[in-house]
Scaffold this motif. Structure first.
Motif, PDB file in Angstrom:
ATOM      1  N   LEU A   6       0.941  -0.948   0.147  1.00  0.00           N
ATOM      2  CA  LEU A   6      -0.035   0.066   0.063  1.00  0.00           C
ATOM      3  C   LEU A   6       0.859   1.100   0.001  1.00  0.00           C
ATOM      4  N   ARG A   7       2.027   1.082   0.622  1.00  0.00           N
ATOM      5  CA  ARG A   7       2.772   2.317   0.821  1.00  0.00           C
ATOM      6  C   ARG A   7       3.487   2.518  -0.731  1.00  0.00           C
ATOM      7  N   ARG A   8       3.872   1.444  -1.450  1.00  0.00           N
ATOM      8  CA  ARG A   8       4.447   1.677  -2.617  1.00  0.00           C
ATOM      9  C   ARG A   8       3.310   2.251  -3.470  1.00  0.00           C
ATOM     10  N   PHE A   9       1.886   1.868  -3.473  1.00  0.00           N
ATOM     11  CA  PHE A   9       1.043   2.334  -4.248  1.00  0.00           C
ATOM     12  C   PHE A   9       1.002   3.924  -3.783  1.00  0.00           C
ATOM     13  N   PHE A  68       3.059   5.826  -5.867  1.00  0.00           N
ATOM     14  CA  PHE A  68       2.842   6.054  -7.286  1.00  0.00           C
ATOM     15  C   PHE A  68       1.839   7.167  -7.228  1.00  0.00           C
ATOM     16  N   VAL A  69       0.882   7.226  -6.426  1.00  0.00           N
ATOM     17  CA  VAL A  69      -0.066   8.142  -6.200  1.00  0.00           C
ATOM     18  C   VAL A  69       0.605   9.661  -5.914  1.00  0.00           C
ATOM     19  N   ASN A  70       1.486   9.806  -5.132  1.00  0.00           N
ATOM     20  CA  ASN A  70       2.147  10.985  -4.945  1.00  0.00           C
ATOM     21  C   ASN A  70       3.106  11.452  -6.190  1.00  0.00           C
ATOM     22  N   SER A  71       3.526  10.572  -6.881  1.00  0.00           N
ATOM     23  CA  SER A  71       4.460  10.912  -8.146  1.00  0.00           C
ATOM     24  C   SER A  71       3.461  11.701  -9.196  1.00  0.00           C
ATOM     25  N   TYR A  75      -2.120   3.909   5.550  1.00  0.00           N
ATOM     26  CA  TYR A  75      -0.676   3.400   4.958  1.00  0.00           C
ATOM     27  C   TYR A  75      -0.554   4.212   3.822  1.00  0.00           C
ATOM     28  N   ILE A  76      -1.433   4.503   2.839  1.00  0.00           N
ATOM     29  CA  ILE A  76      -1.077   5.219   1.639  1.00  0.00           C
ATOM     30  C   ILE A  76      -0.688   6.685   2.105  1.00  0.00           C
ATOM     31  N   HIS A  77      -1.515   7.151   2.958  1.00  0.00           N
ATOM     32  CA  HIS A  77      -1.156   8.331   3.512  1.00  0.00           C
ATOM     33  C   HIS A  77       0.159   8.601   4.232  1.00  0.00           C
ATOM     34  N   MET A  78       0.905   7.620   4.489  1.00  0.00           N
ATOM     35  CA  MET A  78       2.181   7.592   4.879  1.00  0.00           C
ATOM     36  C   MET A  78       3.227   8.296   3.812  1.00  0.00           C
ATOM     37  N   ILE A 134      -9.290   9.226   5.145  1.00  0.00           N
ATOM     38  CA  ILE A 134      -8.492   8.578   6.270  1.00  0.00           C
ATOM     39  C   ILE A 134      -9.306   8.625   7.506  1.00  0.00           C
ATOM     40  N   PRO A 135      -8.803   7.959   8.568  1.00  0.00           N
ATOM     41  CA  PRO A 135      -9.733   7.955   9.960  1.00  0.00           C
ATOM     42  C   PRO A 135      -9.720   9.631  10.406  1.00  0.00           C
ATOM     43  N   GLU A 136     -10.979   9.612  11.096  1.00  0.00           N
ATOM     44  CA  GLU A 136     -11.040  10.954  11.706  1.00  0.00           C
ATOM     45  C   GLU A 136     -10.288  11.351  12.644  1.00  0.00           C
ATOM     46  N   LEU A 137      -9.412  10.480  13.382  1.00  0.00           N
ATOM     47  CA  LEU A 137      -8.176  11.291  14.197  1.00  0.00           C
ATOM     48  C   LEU A 137      -7.145  11.765  13.587  1.00  0.00           C
TER      49      LEU A 137
END
Ligand code: NAD
Length: 369
Positions: free
Chosen positions: A110-113, A116-119, A139-142, A150-153
């Motif tokens: 998920l982080r690798r994905f 790619f989103v960030n790219s 995980y993606i948000h990391m 993403i969660p409310e927190l």
């Protein structure tokens, strides 16, 4: 002459990637591969005239790459229409991760994905879809800030279903006004199919307003629970299609408006949360009208979920998301107006509403003063 020939050649190469992009005018498709994590993904950006392409990531064990590509192209285009008709300043995109989520999904993949989103630098913003949850979004948000759901927190919007259900409820009222001259649902006989996150909230709204409600779910516990709580009546199997009802509310899966169900349905209105309700848009989209049924187009009705994630981009506020969802009532009414004025089925009127907005705002954006 040569140019025309080339365009023709490209558009007719139906199986080629660019040929398929050409058909529905997709802007960009990114193929992602990472040997170490096993990630294979496709990100499709359909249209960014109104803003960055927003749309969820779906993980699915597609039988072929061709099937995955078809799905991501179809879904991303749908997002363009949904956002445009809802009056949001976002475009349409979608991503698919190919593989069995139970076997392949993990933090590294998920982080690798996410990388790619960030790219794409914000041209595509992702969200939850089938087989993804808010932990996965975390995980993606990391690896990228271009993520919603993403969660409310962590500043996210949490479960979008109450906003979606509110939009469906308002759409039902707008449909009732169109059909019976009043938007009061008191005494209206409504069958809700699928008592999941959205269906459950919808039932509460309409029971409160005095509707007579039937509920059905393949998970008998879910319909029994809401029936006990609200006084709704449970029906099982597909008996729902034969009910003497005013409104059919599909809130489970897509394609429930098909030749079989349509031959049985006797309702006056179809209005529900499920995506892609018409098995074949151009076939059942015409037939509902011929049967005298008012069909409230799904992507206009269920835009509350998208409105909710859109609000995360602005700094999340549930009250504002609910307020924005109120616009869905007028959007549905506008679709009915276009349908009558132009004598076209409501599904086409909804597409037209979206296309008109993209064209109009596109021209504004081209202006340099
Ligand atoms: P969910 O998974 O929480 O609920 C779906 C329910 O339908 C489940 O309880 C399931 O048991 C039931 N179901 C499945 N097949 C059925 C069948 N054949 N007959 C009767 N019941 C059946 O999903 P949800 O979040 O409530 O979403 C419902 C629909 O609305 C989906 O199609 C979804 O894509 C669409 N939608 C949801 C949102 C949202 O905010 N959750 C937004 C837009 C669109």
């Amino acid at each position: 002459m040569q140019k025309v020939k080339e365009e023709k050649a490209l558009s007719s190469v139906d199986d080629s990637v660019i040929g398929q992009m050409f058909e529905y005018n997709h802007e960009q498709v990114l193929f992602c591969n990472d040997k170490d994590t096993g990630l294979k993904a496709i990100i499709a950006i359909h249209n960014t005239v109104l803003g960055p392409a927003l749309g969820g990531t779906r993980m699915w064990d597609y039988v072929s790459e061709k099937e995955a590509l078809e799905d991501v192209l179809r879904l991303s285009r749908g997002m363009t229409y949904k956002a445009a008709a809802a009056g949001l300043n976002i475009g349409g995109g979608k991503a698919v991760i190919i593989g069995n989520p139970a076997k392949l999904k993990n933090e590294a993949l998920l982080r690798r994905f996410g990388k790619f989103v960030n790219s794409l630098g914000g041209k595509y913003i992702t969200a939850e879809d089938v087989a993804m949850n808010s932990k996965d979004m975390e995980y993606i948000h990391m690896e990228t800030k271009y993520v919603t759901g993403i969660p409310e927190l962590l500043g996210g919007g949490g479960d979008p279903s109450p906003v979606t259900a509110y939009g469906v409820y308002l759409s039902m009222k707008a449909s009732a006004r169109e059909c019976w001259g009043s938007d009061n649902l008191k005494g209206k006989k409504v069958a809700v199919q699928g008592i999941g996150h959205v269906g459950e909230n919808l039932v509460r709204h309409i029971v409160k307003e005095g509707a007579k409600v039937w509920v059905t779910d393949i998970n008998a516990g879910r319909s029994a629970k809401i029936a006990k709580e609200t006084g709704a009546e449970v029906v099982t199997g597909d008996a729902l299609y034969d009910l003497d009802m005013d409104i059919y509310a599909p809130c489970a899966l897509g394609a429930t408006i098909n030749p079989q169900s349509l031959s049985r349905l006797k309702c006056a209105v179809i209005c529900g949360a499920a995506n892609n309700q018409l098995a074949q848009e151009t076939v059942q989209g015409e037939e509902v009208g011929k049967k005298g049924i008012l069909y409230a187009p799904d992507f206009v009705v269920n835009a509350g979920g998208l409105i909710n994630v859109y609000n995360e981009l602005l700094g999340y506020n549930r009250e504002r998301a609910m307020k924005q969802a109120e616009a869905i009532y007028e959007n549905v009414a506008t679709v009915f107006r276009i349908s009558k004025e132009e004598n076209i089925p409501t599904y086409r009127a909804a597409n037209r509403l979206a296309e008109q907005r993209i064209t109009a705002i596109g021209k504004v954006k081209l202006s340099h003063c």
